[in-house]
Write a protein that holds these residues in place. Structure first.
Motif, PDB file in Angstrom:
ATOM      1  N   GLY A 147       0.929  -1.476   0.171  1.00 31.03           N
ATOM      2  CA  GLY A 147      -0.060  -0.010   0.293  1.00 31.03           C
ATOM      3  C   GLY A 147       0.778   1.249   0.097  1.00 31.03           C
ATOM      4  N   MET A 148       0.129   2.568   0.449  1.00 35.97           N
ATOM      5  CA  MET A 148       0.931   3.581   0.133  1.00 35.97           C
ATOM      6  C   MET A 148       0.832   4.304   1.558  1.00 35.97           C
ATOM      7  N   VAL A 149       1.663   4.580   2.146  1.00 35.99           N
ATOM      8  CA  VAL A 149       1.908   5.311   3.843  1.00 35.99           C
ATOM      9  C   VAL A 149       1.229   7.076   3.481  1.00 35.99           C
ATOM     10  N   ILE A 150      -0.050   6.942   3.949  1.00 35.55           N
ATOM     11  CA  ILE A 150      -0.648   8.174   4.258  1.00 35.55           C
ATOM     12  C   ILE A 150      -0.537   9.439   5.074  1.00 35.55           C
ATOM     13  N   TYR A 151       0.028   8.842   6.660  1.00 32.58           N
ATOM     14  CA  TYR A 151       0.347   9.957   7.034  1.00 32.58           C
ATOM     15  C   TYR A 151       1.843   8.928   8.294  1.00 32.58           C
ATOM     16  N   THR A 152       2.599   9.615   8.894  1.00 33.65           N
ATOM     17  CA  THR A 152       3.612   9.211   9.564  1.00 33.65           C
ATOM     18  C   THR A 152       3.240  10.961  10.458  1.00 33.65           C
ATOM     19  N   GLY A 153       3.686  10.481  12.233  1.00 39.89           N
ATOM     20  CA  GLY A 153       3.844  11.378  12.859  1.00 39.89           C
ATOM     21  C   GLY A 153       3.602  10.523  14.349  1.00 39.89           C
ATOM     22  N   GLU A 154       3.066  11.578  14.842  1.00 39.36           N
ATOM     23  CA  GLU A 154       2.748  12.187  16.692  1.00 39.36           C
ATOM     24  C   GLU A 154       0.756  11.704  16.716  1.00 39.36           C
ATOM     25  N   HIS A 155       0.564  11.344  17.863  1.00 37.69           N
ATOM     26  CA  HIS A 155      -0.574  11.381  18.836  1.00 37.69           C
ATOM     27  C   HIS A 155      -1.029  10.989  19.714  1.00 37.69           C
ATOM     28  N   ALA A 156      -1.812  11.730  20.714  1.00 36.76           N
ATOM     29  CA  ALA A 156      -1.562  12.002  21.593  1.00 36.76           C
ATOM     30  C   ALA A 156      -1.418  10.339  22.468  1.00 36.76           C
ATOM     31  N   LYS A 157      -2.789   9.634  21.735  1.00 35.46           N
ATOM     32  CA  LYS A 157      -3.349   8.600  22.643  1.00 35.46           C
ATOM     33  C   LYS A 157      -1.884   7.219  21.427  1.00 35.46           C
ATOM     34  N   GLY A 158      -1.276   7.570  20.335  1.00 34.85           N
ATOM     35  CA  GLY A 158      -0.931   6.011  19.261  1.00 34.85           C
ATOM     36  C   GLY A 158       0.623   6.679  19.521  1.00 34.85           C
ATOM     37  N   GLY A 159       1.559   7.829  20.550  1.00 28.80           N
ATOM     38  CA  GLY A 159       1.858   7.949  20.347  1.00 28.80           C
ATOM     39  C   GLY A 159       2.685   8.131  18.563  1.00 28.80           C
ATOM     40  N   LEU A 194       5.341   2.496  17.875  1.00 26.10           N
ATOM     41  CA  LEU A 194       6.672   2.906  17.901  1.00 26.10           C
ATOM     42  C   LEU A 194       7.662   4.014  18.080  1.00 26.10           C
ATOM     43  N   ASN A 195       8.617   3.178  18.468  1.00 26.03           N
ATOM     44  CA  ASN A 195       9.274   3.876  18.985  1.00 26.03           C
ATOM     45  C   ASN A 195      10.446   4.759  17.711  1.00 26.03           C
ATOM     46  N   SER A 196      10.423   3.894  16.556  1.00 30.61           N
ATOM     47  CA  SER A 196      10.613   4.603  15.118  1.00 30.61           C
ATOM     48  C   SER A 196      10.240   5.065  14.375  1.00 30.61           C
ATOM     49  N   ILE A 197      10.142   5.415  13.800  1.00 32.06           N
ATOM     50  CA  ILE A 197       9.232   5.360  12.030  1.00 32.06           C
ATOM     51  C   ILE A 197      10.847   5.897  11.252  1.00 32.06           C
ATOM     52  N   ASP A 198      10.762   4.866  10.353  1.00 31.24           N
ATOM     53  CA  ASP A 198      11.751   4.361   9.462  1.00 31.24           C
ATOM     54  C   ASP A 198      11.301   4.695   7.534  1.00 31.24           C
ATOM     55  N   ILE A 199      10.516   5.147   7.148  1.00 32.34           N
ATOM     56  CA  ILE A 199       9.507   5.302   6.162  1.00 32.34           C
ATOM     57  C   ILE A 199       8.782   6.816   5.764  1.00 32.34           C
ATOM     58  N   SER A 200       8.702   6.998   5.276  1.00 29.83           N
ATOM     59  CA  SER A 200       8.128   8.896   4.690  1.00 29.83           C
ATOM     60  C   SER A 200       6.651   8.497   4.315  1.00 29.83           C
ATOM     61  N   MET A 201       5.854   9.491   4.143  1.00 32.91           N
ATOM     62  CA  MET A 201       4.472  10.018   3.999  1.00 32.91           C
ATOM     63  C   MET A 201       4.506   9.878   2.114  1.00 32.91           C
TER      64      MET A 201
END
Length: 170
Positions: A72-84, A102-109
Motif C-alpha cells: 500500500g501507500m503510507v498516508i500518515y506518519t507522525g505523533e498522536h497523543a494516545k498512539g504516540g 512505535l519507537n522509530s518511524i523508518d518510512i516517509s509519507m
C-alpha cells in the motif's frame, strides 16, 4: 496528455490500489507469533478513555522491527497523543492499517510499501509509556459495514474496525 486522459488516470490509480492489489497481510512484528497477542483484546470494553480497544497489541522487545502488514501507500506518519509515534498505510480494499506506539518511524509519507517491508521499530510511545513495548495494530474500513453495527455504546464505530486476528492467523 489530454484532460480526459488525466481524469481517467486519476480514477484508475486509486482503483488499482483499492481493489486490484492482493491483500497479503502478515504479522507486523518481526519474530512474533500468535502467542504474542491476546485474540480477545479486540473490541474489549471498557478500555480507558477510548471506551473499547479497537485493535490488537502485539508484544516484543523494544526496538524490534515492525513491518508493513500489507502492500500500500503510507498516508500518515507522525505523533498522536494516545498512539504516540504512528504510521497509517492505505492498503487493498481501501483499508487503513494503523501502527501505533512505535519507537522509530523508518518510512516517509506517500511512500509505497510492500507486505513485510520494515517501516519502524517496536516501542512504548503515547499512552503506552511505562508499559511493556508493543505494537497496537488496527485495520479500519473506509466505508462502514452495516452488518457490523451492534447495540453497544460505540456500535457504530465497530462498523469501521476489523478484527486483525483472523488475518494474522489468530
Amino acid at each position: 496528455m489530454k484532460r480526459y486522459q488525466k481524469i481517467a488516470l486519476s480514477i484508475l490509480v486509486p482503483l488499482v490500489i483499492g481493489y486490484l492489489l492482493p491483500e497479503r497481510i502478515r504479522i507486523p512484528v518481526v519474530g512474533a507469533t500468535q502467542a504474542d497477542w491476546n485474540r480477545q483484546a479486540f473490541w474489549h470494553e471498557p478500555w480507558g478513555s477510548s471506551g473499547v480497544h479497537k485493535g490488537i497489541d502485539i508484544f516484543g522487545a523494544l526496538g524490534t522491527g515492525v513491518t508493513s502488514t500489507t502492500d500500500g501507500m503510507v498516508i500518515y506518519t507522525g505523533e498522536h497523543a494516545k498512539g504516540g509515534s504512528v504510521i497509517v498505510v492505505l492498503g487493498p480494499k481501501w483499508r487503513f492499517h494503523y501502527f501505533a506506539h512505535l519507537n522509530s518511524i523508518d518510512i516517509s509519507m506517500f511512500s509505497f510499501v510492500k507486505s513485510g517491508e520494515k517501516i519502524g521499530t517496536l516501542g512504548d510511545s503515547g499512552n503506552a509509556r511505562g508499559k511493556p513495548p508493543h505494537l497496537h495494530y488496527s485495520i479500519v474500513r473506509l466505508i462502514p459495514a452495516p452488518w457490523a453495527i451492534d447495540s453497544s455504546t460505540q456500535g457504530y464505530k465497530k462498523a469501521l474496525y476489523i478484527d486483525p486476528s483472523p488475518y494474522l492467523g489468530g
